[in-house]
Design an enzyme around this catalytic site. Structure first.
Site, PDB file in Angstrom:
ATOM      1  N   THR A  82       0.813  -1.223   0.000  1.00 13.03           N
ATOM      2  CA  THR A  82       0.000   0.000   0.000  1.00 13.03           C
ATOM      3  C   THR A  82       0.847   1.275   0.000  1.00 13.03           C
ATOM      4  O   THR A  82       0.600   2.186  -0.790  1.00 13.03           O
ATOM      5  CB  THR A  82      -0.943  -0.005   1.214  1.00 13.03           C
ATOM      6  OG1 THR A  82      -1.874  -1.073   1.067  1.00 13.03           O
ATOM      7  CG2 THR A  82      -1.713   1.312   1.311  1.00 13.03           C
ATOM      8  N   HIS A 332      -8.143  -9.017   2.304  1.00 11.53           N
ATOM      9  CA  HIS A 332      -7.228  -9.767   3.164  1.00 11.53           C
ATOM     10  C   HIS A 332      -7.977 -10.813   3.988  1.00 11.53           C
ATOM     11  O   HIS A 332      -7.494 -11.923   4.178  1.00 11.53           O
ATOM     12  CB  HIS A 332      -6.492  -8.817   4.109  1.00 11.53           C
ATOM     13  CG  HIS A 332      -5.289  -8.174   3.510  1.00 11.53           C
ATOM     14  ND1 HIS A 332      -4.170  -8.890   3.138  1.00 11.53           N
ATOM     15  CD2 HIS A 332      -5.014  -6.872   3.213  1.00 11.53           C
ATOM     16  CE1 HIS A 332      -3.259  -8.058   2.640  1.00 11.53           C
ATOM     17  NE2 HIS A 332      -3.752  -6.836   2.674  1.00 11.53           N
ATOM     18  N   HIS A 513      -0.601  -9.807  -0.782  1.00  9.95           N
ATOM     19  CA  HIS A 513      -0.006  -9.287  -2.017  1.00  9.95           C
ATOM     20  C   HIS A 513       1.440  -8.929  -1.729  1.00  9.95           C
ATOM     21  O   HIS A 513       1.900  -9.048  -0.600  1.00  9.95           O
ATOM     22  CB  HIS A 513      -0.773  -8.050  -2.500  1.00  9.95           C
ATOM     23  CG  HIS A 513      -1.045  -7.073  -1.383  1.00  9.95           C
ATOM     24  ND1 HIS A 513      -0.134  -6.124  -0.986  1.00  9.95           N
ATOM     25  CD2 HIS A 513      -2.108  -6.949  -0.546  1.00  9.95           C
ATOM     26  CE1 HIS A 513      -0.634  -5.432   0.035  1.00  9.95           C
ATOM     27  NE2 HIS A 513      -1.825  -5.918   0.335  1.00  9.95           N
TER      28      HIS A 513
END
Length: 575
Positions: A82, A332, A513
Site C-alpha cells: 500500500t 485480506h 499481495h
C-alpha cells in the site's frame, strides 16, 4: 492643447494595440477545475469486468463508457504494498527513488523498524498520539500534488482523504493543504500538526455526526440474495477468515455485536455463524474498516471536503486525493473469490456513482479530471487454488526467518545473524559480520544459497549483485526498482507463482499481495472527465506514468523524481 490631446490619443491607441491589450485578450490557460485521484486498495484489474453484469450504469461502467481505460497497466517493482503503491502513483517513480520501500522497514542506525508515515516530531490533531503522529517525511521526492501547489504559488488546494493514514498522507504530498485519516479510538477523521494545529470547523461537525456508529448499528446484509453472487464461491469455505466473535465467516455479519455499537432498532438475529455475547462486546469502531461501509464513510467525508473547501469552485484548479481502503481489509480477510468481496465492490460501484454525480453537480459536467487505479492487486487464496488443483502455497515469515537464522548459526557460528525479515528481504547483522571479520558479500551469498532451499522460494539475490547492473525488464528490474540501499535488506527473496506469506501460518485465510506476479501488479487505470477521449488501449502502461500524464493535462512540471512517461493516447483532446 490640441497637440497634447493628440499625443494622449496616440498613447492610448498604442496601449490598446500593445502587449497589455494582448494580455487582456488572452484566454486563461485551460485546466480542469478539480482533479480527483482515486486509488482503490487491492483492486485487481479483473474486478472491472468480473462483476460487470451487476454493476450499475453510473459507476465503473460510466467511467469505462465515457472515459479511457489502459487495460495493460502494471506495477514495475516489488514489493507491491500500500505505501509504495500510493507513493509511486503520485510521484511517478519507484521505491528506488521515492524511498517508500514498504509499509515498514528496518532503520539500521536505530536498530528498529519504522512505519511508512511515522513521525514523532509532530502531534496528533483530533485523535490519539498512536494514530496521529504521522507525516510524509519518509518520502524523498515531490508528488504531482506538490507540483500543483508549486505551480500555482500555493493557491491550489490539495487534500488527501483515506481511512488509512498512508493512503491519505503520501498522495497529498509534502506541501498539502490537508490530509485526513481515521482514528479507531474515537471514530473520527483526524490529522497532525504537520498540516494544522486544529481541525477545521467542518471536520469537527462531520465527526460530531458519528457516522461510523450509524453504519455499525445495522448488520452487514448482502445487497442481493446469496444465490445471485454467481461470480463468487460459496459463503462458507475454509479459506475465509471470520470476524473476531463469529464462529464462521458467513452472512449476515452482526456489526452491532461485533463492534459494540448499539443496534439501530431491535437486536438483529444471530448470524448463521454465531456471535459473541453482547455483554462482552466493547466499542470497536475498527470493524468498519473491514466492511464496505468504510468506503462509504470515506466518500461521505470526501464529499463534505469538496463542499466545505469549495474544491474546484474557486477559480483555481484543486486536487482531491481519495483512497478507498475497505476493499483491502475485506480482501485480506475473505480473499478475492468471496461473496463479501463481491458485495464490497457492488457497493463501491454505487459510491463511485455518487461521487461522479456530485462532481457533475458541484464542479460541473466535464470540468473534473478523474483517474482511478489501485495500489496493488492480490493473489488468490492458496487453499482455493489448491482446491482446484492449481499450484500454490504459503510460508510463515517468522518461521522462515527463524529457520534461516538457525541455519546461519550452523554455518557461521553463534550470533544473531538475521536482524529482520521484511518486505521479502533479509536484513543481516552487519556490525556482527564486521566484528567476526567476515565479508558481507560472502555472507549474503550464504543466505542466497540457503534461501533457495526453502519450499516455495523461486530464487534469491544478494543486494550487492543487484547494484552491479541495470535491468530494463524482467524479474531483476522489479527487484532493482524496489531497492534503496539505505533502507532495503541484504538479500531479496522471490516466491514461486501462487505462493504468499501467511502471518497465521500454517493456517491460510484470505489473501495478501507483494509479489511481481501479474495478480499483484496488474491494476486498472481509468481516466475520465475533462478533455478525456473515450476509448481503451492494450499497449503497456506503468503505474509511474500516471503522474506525468496528469502533469501534461495541467501543464505543470512533473514530480522531481519522476521516471514515468506521459500516456499519449489519453492526452488526445476530445473533438
Amino acid at each position: 492643447m490640441r497637440n497634447t490631446f493628440l499625443t494622449g490619443l496616440l498613447a492610448a491607441a498604442a496601449l490598446l494595440s500593445g502587449p497589455a491589450a494582448s494580455a487582456q485578450k488572452t484566454k486563461p490557460l485551460p485546466r480542469p477545475k478539480l482533479v480527483v485521484g482515486i486509488v482503490v486498495d487491492q483492486m485487481r484489474y479483473d474486478y472491472l469486468y468480473r462483476y460487470w453484469n451487476k454493476y450499475g450504469a453510473d459507476g465503473f461502467r460510466r467511467l469505462l463508457g465515457e472515459g479511457f481505460s489502459f487495460e495493460n497497466c502494471h506495477y514495475n517493482y516489488v514489493p507491491t504494498y500500500t505505501g509504495p503503491g500510493h507513493a509511486s502513483i503520485y510521484t511517478g517513480t519507484t521505491p528506488s527513488t521515492h524511498g517508500i520501500i514498504g509499509n515498514n522497514w528496518l532503520v539500521r542506525e536505530a536498530g528498529k523498524a519504522t512505519y511508512v508515515t511515522e513521525d514523532n516530531t509532530v502531534q496528533a490533531v483530533g485523535g490519539t498520539a498512536a494514530a496521529g503522529q504521522m507525516s510524509p517525511r519518509h518520502m524523498l521526492t515531490t508528488t504531482i500534488t506538490d507540483e500543483l501547489r508549486l505551480a500555482t504559488n500555493f493557491q491550489a488546494k490539495t487534500i488527501g482523504v483515506c481511512i488509512k493514514d498512508r493512503g491519505s498522507i503520501l498522495p497529498a504530498g509534502h506541501a498539502a493543504s490537508a490530509a485526513y485519516w481515521f482514528d479507531n479510538a474515537n471514530g473520527a477523521f483526524i490529522t497532525s500538526t504537520f498540516y494544522t494545529s486544529q481541525l477545521p470547523e467542518w471536520v469537527q461537525q462531520f465527526n460530531a455526526r458519528k457516522l461510523p456508529q450509524q453504519y455499525l448499528s445495522k448488520p452487514w446484509e448482502p445487497l442481493l440474495p446469496l444465490a445471485a453472487y454467481t461470480e463468487s464461491t460459496a459463503d462458507d469455505v475454509a479459506w475465509e477468515a471470520a470476524f473476531r466473535g463469529e464462529q464462521k465467516p458467513v452472512f449476515p455479519h452482526n456489526l452491532p455485536v461485533l463492534s459494540g455499537v448499539a443496534p439501530a432498532q431491535a437486536p438483529a438475529p444471530a448470524p448463521t455463524g454465531g456471535e459473541a455475547p453482547a455483554t462482552a462486546a466493547a466499542a470497536n469502531l475498527d470493524v468498519i474498516r473491514s466492511t464496505p461501509f468504510g468506503n462509504t464513510l470515506t466518500l461521505d467525508f470526501a464529499l463534505e471536503a469538496i463542499r466545505a473547501e469549495q474544491l474546484g469552485q474557486r477559480g483555481q484548479t484543486d486536487f482531491l486525493a481519495l483512497s478507498f481502503s475497505s476493499t483491502d481489509y475485506v480482501g485480506h480477510q475473505f480473499g478475492p473469490n468471496a461473496i463479501e468481496t463481491e458485495d464490497t465492490y457492488l457497493r463501491l460501484d454505487r459510491d463511485i456513482a455518487r461521487l461522479l454525480k456530485a462532481l457533475d453537480q458541484t464542479v460541473g459536467k466535464g470540468q473534473s479530471l478523474v483517474f482511478l487505479s489501485a495500489d496493488h492487486g492480490a493473489a488468490h487464496s492458496p487453499e482455493f487454488l489448491k482446491s482446484q488443483r492449481i499450484p500454490a502455497g504459503s510460508v510463515g515469515p517468522r518461521l522462515w526467518r527463524d529457520s534461516l537464522q538457525a541455519r546461519l548459526v550452523r554455518r557461521l557460528g553463534p550470533g544473531q545473524w538475521v536482524l529482520s525479515y521484511e518486505n521479502q528481504q533479509v536484513y543481516l547483522n552487519r556490525p556482527l559480520i564486521a566484528q567476526k571479520k567476515l565479508d558481507l558479500y560472502q555472507v549474503q551469498q550464504a543466505v542466497v544459497e540457503l534461501a533457495v532451499q526453502f519450499t516455495g522460494v523461486s530464487r534469491a539475490i544478494a543486494a550487492t549483485d543487484l547494484q552491479k547492473s541495470h535491468w530494463e525488464s524482467g524479474l531483476l528490474m522489479y527487484l532493482e526498482n524496489g531497492y534503496l540501499p539505505s533502507r532495503s535488506g541484504d538479500v531479496m527473496v522471490v516466491m514461486e507463482p501462487g505462493w504468499l506469506e501467511s502471518y497465521a501460518y500454517p493456517v491460510n485465510k484470505g489473501t495478501t499481495h507483494g509479489s511481481s506476479g501479474a495478480y499483484d501488479t496488474h491494476v486498472p487505470l481509468l481516466f475520465w472527465g475533462w478533455r478525456v477521449p473515450q476509448g481503451e488501449s492494450a499497449f503497456p502502461a506503468r503505474i509511474t506514468d500516471i503522474a506525468p500524464t496528469v502533469a501534461r493535462f495541467l501543464h505543470i512540471q512533473e514530480p522531481d523524481g519522476c521516471t514515468g512517461q506521459p500516456l499519449q493516447d489519453v492526452l488526445t483532446k476530445k473533438k
